[in-house]
Design an enzyme around this catalytic site. Structure first.
Site, PDB file in Angstrom:
ATOM      1  N   LYS A   1       0.823  -1.207   0.000  1.00 23.31           N
ATOM      2  CA  LYS A   1       0.000   0.000   0.000  1.00 23.31           C
ATOM      3  C   LYS A   1       0.871   1.276   0.000  1.00 23.31           C
ATOM      4  CE  LYS A   1      -3.932  -2.169   2.323  1.00 23.31           C
ATOM      5  NZ  LYS A   1      -5.007  -1.962   3.331  1.00 23.31           N
TER       6      LYS A   1
ATOM      7  N   ASN B   1      -2.009  -0.184   6.798  1.00 19.36           N
ATOM      8  CA  ASN B   1      -1.537  -1.487   7.313  1.00 19.36           C
ATOM      9  C   ASN B   1      -0.620  -2.192   6.305  1.00 19.36           C
ATOM     10  OD1 ASN B   1      -3.480  -2.208   5.479  1.00 19.36           O
ATOM     11  ND2 ASN B   1      -4.629  -3.546   6.846  1.00 19.36           N
TER      12      ASN B   1
ATOM     13  N   HIS C   1      -2.056  -5.457   1.364  1.00 22.09           N
ATOM     14  CA  HIS C   1      -3.338  -6.142   1.171  1.00 22.09           C
ATOM     15  C   HIS C   1      -3.037  -7.457   0.477  1.00 22.09           C
ATOM     16  CE1 HIS C   1      -7.454  -6.944  -0.202  1.00 22.09           C
ATOM     17  NE2 HIS C   1      -6.856  -7.367  -1.298  1.00 22.09           N
TER      18      HIS C   1
ATOM     19  N   TYR D   1     -12.348  -2.552  -3.916  1.00 15.97           N
ATOM     20  CA  TYR D   1     -12.820  -2.743  -2.540  1.00 15.97           C
ATOM     21  C   TYR D   1     -14.344  -2.767  -2.453  1.00 15.97           C
ATOM     22  CZ  TYR D   1      -8.247  -2.228  -0.154  1.00 15.97           C
ATOM     23  OH  TYR D   1      -6.976  -2.419   0.339  1.00 15.97           O
TER      24      TYR D   1
ATOM     25  N   GLU E   1      -9.893  -9.251  -8.026  1.00 10.45           N
ATOM     26  CA  GLU E   1      -8.879  -8.211  -7.806  1.00 10.45           C
ATOM     27  C   GLU E   1      -7.855  -8.165  -8.943  1.00 10.45           C
ATOM     28  OE1 GLU E   1      -9.308  -8.587  -2.957  1.00 10.45           O
ATOM     29  OE2 GLU E   1      -7.392  -9.055  -3.877  1.00 10.45           O
TER      30      GLU E   1
HETATM   31  P1  CMP Z   1      -7.243  -4.720   3.534  1.00  8.90           P
HETATM   32  O1  CMP Z   1      -6.685  -6.064   3.804  1.00  8.90           O
HETATM   33  O2  CMP Z   1      -6.691  -3.957   2.398  1.00  8.90           O
HETATM   34  O3  CMP Z   1      -8.820  -4.879   3.332  1.00  8.90           O
HETATM   35  C1  CMP Z   1      -9.747  -3.868   3.653  1.00  8.90           C
HETATM   36  C2  CMP Z   1      -9.119  -2.718   4.364  1.00  8.90           C
HETATM   37  O4  CMP Z   1      -9.985  -1.836   5.052  1.00  8.90           O
HETATM   38  C3  CMP Z   1      -8.189  -3.221   5.434  1.00  8.90           C
HETATM   39  O5  CMP Z   1      -7.058  -3.844   4.856  1.00  8.90           O
HETATM   40  C4  CMP Z   1      -7.889  -1.922   6.186  1.00  8.90           C
HETATM   41  O6  CMP Z   1      -6.759  -1.261   5.681  1.00  8.90           O
HETATM   42  C5  CMP Z   1      -9.115  -1.054   5.885  1.00  8.90           C
HETATM   43  N1  CMP Z   1      -9.793  -0.566   7.077  1.00  8.90           N
HETATM   44  C6  CMP Z   1      -9.914   0.719   7.432  1.00  8.90           C
HETATM   45  N2  CMP Z   1     -10.580   0.847   8.582  1.00  8.90           N
HETATM   46  C7  CMP Z   1     -10.897  -0.396   8.986  1.00  8.90           C
HETATM   47  C8  CMP Z   1     -11.589  -0.931  10.104  1.00  8.90           C
HETATM   48  N3  CMP Z   1     -12.105  -0.147  11.063  1.00  8.90           N
HETATM   49  N4  CMP Z   1     -11.704  -2.267  10.196  1.00  8.90           N
HETATM   50  C9  CMP Z   1     -11.201  -3.073   9.219  1.00  8.90           C
HETATM   51  N5  CMP Z   1     -10.540  -2.612   8.129  1.00  8.90           N
HETATM   52  C10 CMP Z   1     -10.392  -1.295   8.014  1.00  8.90           C
END
Ligand code: CMP
Length: 133
Positions: free
Chosen positions: A10, A113, A116, A50, A127
């Site tokens: 990311k 984070n 993904h 998403y 995806e």
């Molecule tokens: P990802 O694995 O990319 O899939 C969905 C993303 O939503 C997740 O990682 C997080 O980066 C994002 N996200 C943002 N806020 C939240 C939240 N409160 N709970 C879960 N995912 C979140």
């Protein structure tokens, strides 16, 4: 069972110059890199990518973050790729992720984070179609 999966470093991971380190972890584990691409998500691509999270309260923040800078997307291949990659990336909330996982070793955030990865064969197919048209 040889299969493919997709991961995305990311914008926070690219900005912090750890994309190479992250890709190296998958190579070290034994996966082959099949496709690799650096790009910036458009809003439309991000909303499609998403779409499963469309109704969630954090959807706007998610789209805003993933479009905020360049990402590196990779398709990798190897034994049990989908489940093993999910184990390697760790829990969504980086501050809860187990040390030794990518999120556990490199971050503290939720939107930011670092990485993904597809969570199923169906997600992978959807995806990969958005990113590697
Ligand atoms: P990802 O694995 O990319 O899939 C969905 C993303 O939503 C997740 O990682 C997080 O980066 C994002 N996200 C943002 N806020 C939240 C939240 N409160 N709970 C879960 N995912 C979140």
């Amino acid at each position: 069972m040889t299969e493919q999966t997709l991961f995305i470093v990311k914008p926070d991971g690219v900005e912090r110059k750890i994309a190479g380190k992250i890709i190296a972890r998958f190579e070290k584990k034994g996966f082959s890199i099949v496709k690799l691409k650096m790009f910036t998500f458009t809003k439309q691509m991000a909303e499609e990518f998403y779409s499963v999270h469309q109704s969630k309260p954090f959807f706007g923040e998610l789209v805003s973050f993933i479009t905020s800078g360049r990402v590196v997307a990779a398709v990798i291949e190897g034994n049990n790729a989908i489940a093993t990659t999910r184990l390697m990336i760790g829990s969504t909330k980086s501050f809860e992720a187990t040390p030794g996982t990518i999120r556990g070793d490199f971050g503290l955030g939720i939107s930011d984070n670092i990485i993904h990865a597809s969570d199923s064969k169906e997600s992978f197919e959807k995806e990969v179609a958005v990113i590697f048209k």
